[in-house]
Design a protein around this motif. Structure first.
Motif, PDB file in Angstrom:
ATOM      1  N   GLU A 209      12.189   0.129   0.081  1.00  0.00           N
ATOM      2  CA  GLU A 209      13.626   0.357   0.270  1.00  0.00           C
ATOM      3  C   GLU A 209      13.943   0.624   1.734  1.00  0.00           C
ATOM      4  O   GLU A 209      14.937   0.119   2.283  1.00  0.00           O
ATOM      5  CB  GLU A 209      14.092   1.529  -0.591  1.00  0.00           C
ATOM      6  CG  GLU A 209      15.574   1.823  -0.451  1.00  0.00           C
ATOM      7  CD  GLU A 209      16.029   3.044  -1.226  1.00  0.00           C
ATOM      8  OE1 GLU A 209      17.242   3.320  -1.242  1.00  0.00           O
ATOM      9  OE2 GLU A 209      15.162   3.737  -1.803  1.00  0.00           O
ATOM     10  N   ASP A 210      13.107   1.438   2.384  1.00  0.00           N
ATOM     11  CA  ASP A 210      13.284   1.716   3.813  1.00  0.00           C
ATOM     12  C   ASP A 210      13.197   0.421   4.615  1.00  0.00           C
ATOM     13  O   ASP A 210      13.999   0.186   5.531  1.00  0.00           O
ATOM     14  CB  ASP A 210      12.216   2.710   4.260  1.00  0.00           C
ATOM     15  CG  ASP A 210      12.422   3.201   5.682  1.00  0.00           C
ATOM     16  OD1 ASP A 210      13.577   3.201   6.167  1.00  0.00           O
ATOM     17  OD2 ASP A 210      11.425   3.591   6.324  1.00  0.00           O
TER      18      ASP A 210
ATOM     19  N   PHE B 109       0.162  -1.824  12.133  1.00  0.00           N
ATOM     20  CA  PHE B 109      -0.983  -2.726  12.308  1.00  0.00           C
ATOM     21  C   PHE B 109      -2.288  -1.930  12.281  1.00  0.00           C
ATOM     22  O   PHE B 109      -3.262  -2.336  11.649  1.00  0.00           O
ATOM     23  CB  PHE B 109      -0.839  -3.467  13.633  1.00  0.00           C
ATOM     24  CG  PHE B 109      -1.902  -4.495  13.904  1.00  0.00           C
ATOM     25  CD1 PHE B 109      -1.667  -5.840  13.681  1.00  0.00           C
ATOM     26  CD2 PHE B 109      -3.154  -4.124  14.394  1.00  0.00           C
ATOM     27  CE1 PHE B 109      -2.650  -6.793  13.936  1.00  0.00           C
ATOM     28  CE2 PHE B 109      -4.142  -5.065  14.645  1.00  0.00           C
ATOM     29  CZ  PHE B 109      -3.888  -6.408  14.411  1.00  0.00           C
ATOM     30  N   SER B 110      -2.303  -0.785  12.956  1.00  0.00           N
ATOM     31  CA  SER B 110      -3.519   0.031  13.031  1.00  0.00           C
ATOM     32  C   SER B 110      -3.936   0.550  11.664  1.00  0.00           C
ATOM     33  O   SER B 110      -5.128   0.690  11.383  1.00  0.00           O
ATOM     34  CB  SER B 110      -3.302   1.212  13.983  1.00  0.00           C
ATOM     35  OG  SER B 110      -3.015   0.745  15.292  1.00  0.00           O
ATOM     36  N   GLU B 111      -2.965   0.840  10.809  1.00  0.00           N
ATOM     37  CA  GLU B 111      -3.272   1.318   9.460  1.00  0.00           C
ATOM     38  C   GLU B 111      -3.784   0.197   8.571  1.00  0.00           C
ATOM     39  O   GLU B 111      -4.703   0.389   7.770  1.00  0.00           O
ATOM     40  CB  GLU B 111      -2.027   1.946   8.829  1.00  0.00           C
ATOM     41  CG  GLU B 111      -1.636   3.278   9.422  1.00  0.00           C
ATOM     42  CD  GLU B 111      -0.483   3.929   8.676  1.00  0.00           C
ATOM     43  OE1 GLU B 111      -0.381   3.723   7.452  1.00  0.00           O
ATOM     44  OE2 GLU B 111       0.310   4.633   9.328  1.00  0.00           O
ATOM     45  N   VAL B 112      -3.186  -0.987   8.702  1.00  0.00           N
ATOM     46  CA  VAL B 112      -3.531  -2.111   7.822  1.00  0.00           C
ATOM     47  C   VAL B 112      -4.808  -2.800   8.290  1.00  0.00           C
ATOM     48  O   VAL B 112      -5.682  -3.140   7.492  1.00  0.00           O
ATOM     49  CB  VAL B 112      -2.374  -3.126   7.755  1.00  0.00           C
ATOM     50  CG1 VAL B 112      -2.783  -4.383   6.989  1.00  0.00           C
ATOM     51  CG2 VAL B 112      -1.150  -2.490   7.100  1.00  0.00           C
ATOM     52  N   GLU B 113      -4.919  -3.033   9.579  1.00  0.00           N
ATOM     53  CA  GLU B 113      -6.071  -3.739  10.138  1.00  0.00           C
ATOM     54  C   GLU B 113      -6.944  -2.745  10.907  1.00  0.00           C
ATOM     55  O   GLU B 113      -7.621  -1.941  10.328  1.00  0.00           O
ATOM     56  CB  GLU B 113      -5.590  -4.891  11.036  1.00  0.00           C
ATOM     57  CG  GLU B 113      -4.794  -5.966  10.285  1.00  0.00           C
ATOM     58  CD  GLU B 113      -5.637  -6.735   9.283  1.00  0.00           C
ATOM     59  OE1 GLU B 113      -6.879  -6.713   9.420  1.00  0.00           O
ATOM     60  OE2 GLU B 113      -5.054  -7.373   8.389  1.00  0.00           O
ATOM     61  N   HIS B 114      -6.882  -2.811  12.227  1.00  0.00           N
ATOM     62  CA  HIS B 114      -7.630  -1.871  13.060  1.00  0.00           C
ATOM     63  C   HIS B 114      -7.004  -1.899  14.449  1.00  0.00           C
ATOM     64  O   HIS B 114      -6.698  -2.968  14.970  1.00  0.00           O
ATOM     65  CB  HIS B 114      -9.108  -2.254  13.137  1.00  0.00           C
ATOM     66  CG  HIS B 114      -9.982  -1.153  13.664  1.00  0.00           C
ATOM     67  ND1 HIS B 114      -9.972  -0.775  14.979  1.00  0.00           N
ATOM     68  CD2 HIS B 114     -10.869  -0.329  13.043  1.00  0.00           C
ATOM     69  CE1 HIS B 114     -10.832   0.214  15.159  1.00  0.00           C
ATOM     70  NE2 HIS B 114     -11.385   0.503  14.002  1.00  0.00           N
TER      71      HIS B 114
ATOM     72  N   ALA C 236       0.815  -1.216   0.000  1.00  0.00           N
ATOM     73  CA  ALA C 236       0.000   0.000   0.000  1.00  0.00           C
ATOM     74  C   ALA C 236       0.849   1.266   0.000  1.00  0.00           C
ATOM     75  O   ALA C 236       0.322   2.365  -0.131  1.00  0.00           O
ATOM     76  CB  ALA C 236      -0.916   0.014   1.224  1.00  0.00           C
ATOM     77  N   SER C 237       2.172   1.113   0.112  1.00  0.00           N
ATOM     78  CA  SER C 237       3.041   2.264   0.334  1.00  0.00           C
ATOM     79  C   SER C 237       3.930   2.636  -0.845  1.00  0.00           C
ATOM     80  O   SER C 237       4.177   3.812  -1.085  1.00  0.00           O
ATOM     81  CB  SER C 237       3.930   2.015   1.561  1.00  0.00           C
ATOM     82  OG  SER C 237       3.141   1.758   2.704  1.00  0.00           O
TER      83      SER C 237
END
Length: 288
Positions: free
Chosen positions: A116-117, A185-190, A109-110
């Motif tokens: 690379e980071d 995790f909060s961004e991808v899931e909840h 998603a990024s």
């Protein structure tokens, strides 16, 4: 697709009827289904669009693919320990399984700069090895030390990295974009899912007191403790919530590599439908 078709074609109406029968039949069907899902995931990591990737995957894609391979390998091991009825080992394996699933989804998603980071963040302790060498550590005069040093240098040379290429990662305390895993995790899931799923497996003190009470000790009537040398029984129901984390990154991967046709979309939808049905059946069968 032929491998996947061979896996799924047995799920005709007669076979699926096992879900509606006894609790024992439901457990048997669930175990077989989870095994098949792990095999399908294995197949998905070997699919590619030859126009996009005639041979293999570049450094922009390979880190994601590596995480997905880790997911199906760990899932197969988790299922194996369900068969062996050993919940303690499952609890150890589920943590890196969820980590790999969530990070893979986050990377897709990024974009390439974040990939690379992510790659560079993995060099934290490898740079420390180079630093220790410069400070004259005697370990790197040993055969084991020389082998380790050779491995680090080969990897950095392959990626054309030097010790001076990690300023951003140092500023971000070797976290992807400076984010903790909780934030990712909060961004991808909840965020609300974190504590009840990954959080308890990722306590701030590894090998914590709560883990010892859960797995390694038995409490006596007088308040003292004794060693618990046995395996705890495993409950197959808990694989369904795990698949909630694993299915998404494989779907995203197929989209990412331009290989997400109608057949594969149908397979991913089918996995989710059966998994939700199993979750509901388990909820209805078990009363506690």
């Amino acid at each position: 697709m032929d491998e996947i078709r061979q896996i799924t074609e047995k799920y005709d109406a007669t076979y699926v009827e096992q879900i509606a029968k006894s609790q024992e039949d439901l457990n048997w069907f669930a175990l077989a289904f989870y095994k098949d899902v792990a095999k399908i995931y294995d197949c998905l990591t070997r699919i590619k669009n030859v126009e996009r990737n005639p041979t293999g995957f570049s450094l922009d894609d390979a880190p994601i693919l590596g995480l997905l391979v880790r997911v199906w390998k760990l899932l197969k091991e988790v299922i194996r320990y369900y068969e062996e009825d050993n919940a303690e080992i499952i609890s150890i394996l589920e943590r890196p399984l969820i980590e790999a699933s969530v990070v893979a989804s986050y990377l897709m998603a990024s974009g390439p700069s974040v990939v690379e980071d992510y790659r560079k963040c993995s060099y934290k302790d490898r740079l420390r090895i180079l630093h220790d060498l410069e400070n004259g550590s005697a370990f790197y005069d040993t055969k084991a030390g020389k082998r380790l040093l050779k491995s680090v240098r080969e990897k950095m040379d392959f990626e054309s990295l030097t010790a001076n290429d990690f300023d951003v990662q140092k500023r971000n305390r070797w976290r992807i974009q400076g984010k903790s895993f909780y934030e990712i995790f909060s961004e991808v899931e909840h965020a609300d899912l974190y504590a009840a799923t990954y959080g308890m497996m990722s306590e701030s003190i590894h090998g914590s007191w709560n883990e010892s009470m859960d797995w390694c000790l038995s409490r006596n009537d007088d308040g003292t403790f004794s060693a618990f040398p046995f395996s705890h029984p495993a409950d197959i129901r808990y694989v369904s919530p795990t698949l909630k984390f694993t299915n998404r990154p494989f779907r995203l991967w197929l989209e990412h590599i331009d290989a997400y046709d109608e057949n594969l979309r149908g397979v991913m939808d089918w996995i989710e439908r059966v998994n939700v049905t199993l979750f509901k059946r388990f909820d209805a069968q078990y009363r506690e």
